[in-house]
Design a protein around this motif. Structure first.
Motif, short mmCIF file in Angstrom:
data_model
loop_
_atom_site.label_atom_id
_atom_site.label_comp_id
_atom_site.label_asym_id
_atom_site.label_seq_id
_atom_site.Cartn_x
_atom_site.Cartn_y
_atom_site.Cartn_z
N PRO A 201 28.65 -5.90 -25.07
CA PRO A 201 30.01 -6.13 -24.59
C PRO A 201 30.05 -6.48 -23.10
N ASP A 202 30.66 -7.59 -22.77
CA ASP A 202 30.78 -8.04 -21.38
C ASP A 202 31.87 -9.12 -21.34
N HIS A 203 32.61 -9.15 -20.26
CA HIS A 203 33.65 -10.17 -20.06
C HIS A 203 34.67 -10.18 -21.21
N LEU A 204 34.91 -9.03 -21.82
CA LEU A 204 35.82 -9.01 -22.97
C LEU A 204 37.26 -9.27 -22.54
N ASP A 205 37.57 -8.98 -21.27
CA ASP A 205 38.92 -9.28 -20.78
C ASP A 205 39.16 -10.79 -20.79
N TRP A 206 38.11 -11.57 -20.56
CA TRP A 206 38.21 -13.04 -20.53
C TRP A 206 38.25 -13.60 -21.95
N HIS A 207 37.36 -13.12 -22.81
CA HIS A 207 37.23 -13.68 -24.16
C HIS A 207 38.24 -13.09 -25.15
N GLY A 208 38.68 -11.88 -24.88
CA GLY A 208 39.68 -11.26 -25.75
C GLY A 208 39.12 -10.31 -26.78
N SER A 209 37.86 -10.53 -27.21
CA SER A 209 37.24 -9.65 -28.19
C SER A 209 35.73 -9.87 -28.18
N MET A 210 35.00 -8.90 -28.74
CA MET A 210 33.56 -9.06 -28.84
C MET A 210 33.21 -10.22 -29.77
N ALA A 211 33.99 -10.39 -30.84
CA ALA A 211 33.73 -11.49 -31.78
C ALA A 211 33.87 -12.84 -31.09
N ALA A 212 34.90 -12.99 -30.24
CA ALA A 212 35.10 -14.25 -29.53
C ALA A 212 33.99 -14.48 -28.51
N TYR A 213 33.57 -13.40 -27.84
CA TYR A 213 32.48 -13.50 -26.86
C TYR A 213 31.19 -13.95 -27.56
N ALA A 214 30.87 -13.32 -28.70
CA ALA A 214 29.66 -13.69 -29.44
C ALA A 214 29.75 -15.12 -29.95
N ALA A 215 30.91 -15.52 -30.42
CA ALA A 215 31.07 -16.87 -30.94
C ALA A 215 30.82 -17.91 -29.84
N ASP A 216 31.29 -17.63 -28.63
CA ASP A 216 31.05 -18.57 -27.54
C ASP A 216 29.57 -18.61 -27.17
N LYS A 217 28.90 -17.47 -27.17
CA LYS A 217 27.45 -17.47 -26.94
C LYS A 217 26.75 -18.30 -28.02
N GLY A 218 27.19 -18.14 -29.28
CA GLY A 218 26.55 -18.83 -30.39
C GLY A 218 26.69 -20.34 -30.35
N ARG A 219 27.63 -20.85 -29.56
CA ARG A 219 27.78 -22.30 -29.43
C ARG A 219 26.50 -22.96 -28.92
#
Length: 481
Positions: A201-219
């Motif tokens: 978990p990191d930058h969750l305030d920016w991405h909104g959720s852990m799932a969204a953060y992981a999805a952006d990394k997965g790009r």
């Protein structure tokens, strides 16, 4: 103008482009677009002295700059190019979405503009993850250089990708560090090969959720040609590989601190070995380097080296260059940096450990630790970190605004560990922290600055925090000499 219409093959002459944000990415983007004939307007939230000086330089070129107003979409905008840190929920982007205007980041723009001018674009070997990105990218660049390739470490590492792809140097391959912010705004990126080092978990305030953060990394895996490199100890990274749409023939390549299976790199008897890029990976392994070739040979840094080696091997680099590149690599300051030994106590600066995931790796590198921690917690919790490290802790010295959160976790999970709570947040607190840590330490211990928190409550950045620690340690060394 849809996102597919604006590309490196389109005549930019007269296109209305809004660049969001001055700074490392915004200024090169504005210049590059202006040079290609676009009608560029730069919008920026800040209106301070530095911003006004930057604006004056751009305005002298004929670029329009609007300071103090980053929320309004300028009329006639056909494309927005944003600095990576701007949050997706900003009014500017909501207005762009409503108007059907595409939004790109600086990475997307660099990807679209690479290869212009008639030269062959250099392939990208991309690295992302919560921690270890910069070290891994610099290791990778060192390995590629050892192989005789023209390369550079670029991206989130501080060197503008636009400068790299549009500059005079023609590279054979680029080692590219990408943050989750940059990947969010880079829909067209297609790397030769890519690695996700870890996910926490990191930058969750920016991405909104852990799932969204992981999805952006997965790009970063989308469209990979040769290898998607994942961390075998972090199943979430392998999940991202499974979800990615890659080119036919692209392989999933794992790295592990244990003995590797087929299609993995790992460690056997102190040797980094490759069972992925060998003729018979079911039965054969290729020696790449020794663990002692990795500087420093802490577990998480060995993992970084394996990820870098995997990407280099995916690009066809020979084993000897992996060894030579790792031997030549020197880590950046404030990343597990040995400062001094005083009275048989080692002092280590890992000020770059600004979150719990990085600090967990740092604490795992030493057996008996006096831990200096604290700062701005950024919403983090510390129970899991303290539980995992409790047996290694000789003592703890706490500094910074949110130190109480760490103290409470220590009370719950390591009540026997002595804790010094410094009730001060001035910059001079670091000297006292080092002195109190020295009192707790015994011969063979490591005094480790690994704050698990951001630095801005006391220092300009983590570099200044690390420098304060190192200065205090060296002053103590001089006194004991």
């Amino acid at each position: 103008m849809g996102s597919q219409e604006v590309s490196s093959t389109v005549d930019w002459q007269g296109k209305h482009v809004t660049v969001a944000g001055l700074g490392v990415s915004g200024i090169p983007a504005a210049r590059a677009l202006h040079e290609r004939g676009a009608l560029v307007t730069v919008v920026n939230d800040g209106d301070d002295e530095r911003a006004r000086a930057q604006a004056a330089e751009l305005e002298a070129l004929g670029i329009t700059v609007r300071l103090g107003d980053g929320a309004t979409l300028p009329p006639s905008t056909e494309l927005v190019v944003t600095a990576p840190g701007w949050r997706p929920d900003k009014p500017l982007f909501l207005a762009a979405a409503e108007a059907g205007v595409p939004v790109w980041g600086d990475v997307e723009l660099a990807w679209r503009l690479r290869g212009t001018g008639g030269r062959e674009p250099a392939p990208w070997l991309a690295v992302t993850g919560t921690n270890g990105k910069t070290t891994t990218v610099r290791m990778l660049a060192s390995i590629l250089e050892a192989a005789g390739l023209r390369t550079a470490a670029v991206g989130n590492i501080g060197v503008s990708l636009l400068d790299a792809v549009l500059g005079e140097t023609e590279y054979d391959v680029l080692a590219v560090e990408l943050s989750s912010y940059q990947l969010h705004w880079a829909p067209s990126l297609r790397a030769h090969s890519a690695a996700v080092l870890n996910l926490a978990p990191d930058h969750l305030d920016w991405h909104g959720s852990m799932a969204a953060y992981a999805a952006d990394k997965g790009r970063v895996y989308e469209g990979n040609k040769v290898a998607c490199v994942y961390n075998a100890a972090d199943p979430a990274t392998e999940d991202l590989v499974r979800e990615a749409d890659v080119e036919e023939g692209c392989r999933a390549i794992g790295f592990t601190l244990g003995a590797p299976g087929p299609s993995q790199l790992g460690v056997v008897d102190g040797i980094l070995v490759d069972r992925a890029f060998v003729a018979n990976r079911q039965k054969q392994a290729q020696e790449l380097a020794e663990v002692t070739d990795v500087n420093p040979p802490a577990p998480h840094n060995i993992a970084n080296a394996l990820a870098a080696a995997a990407l280099a091997r995916a690009f066809g680099v020979e084993p000897a260059a992996v060894r030579d590149g790792l031997r030549a690599f020197r880590p950046d300051a404030h990343r597990i940096e040995h400062v001094a030994d005083i009275d048989e106590v080692r002092y280590v600066d890992d000020s770059k450990a600004t979150n719990t995931h990085a600090t967990e790796a740092s604490l795992a590198a030493y057996d008996s630790i006096v831990w200096i921690a604290g700062g701005l917690a950024k919403g983090a919790t510390f129970d899991e970190l303290v539980t995992g490290a409790a047996k290694r802790l000789r003592g703890v010295v706490l500094i910074g605004a949110d130190r109480a959160l760490i103290r409470e976790a220590l009370t719950r999970h390591a009540p026997e560990v002595p804790v010094v709570d410094l009730d001060r947040t001035d910059t001079g607190a670091m000297s006292e922290a080092v002195a109190r840590a020295a009192e707790l330490a015994r011969p063979g211990d490591t005094v480790l600055l690994a704050p698990a928190c951001a630095s801005m409550d006391m220092f300009t950045n983590y570099n200044k925090r690390g420098e304060a620690f190192a200065d205090a340690v060296r002053a103590r060394a001089d006194e004991s000499a």
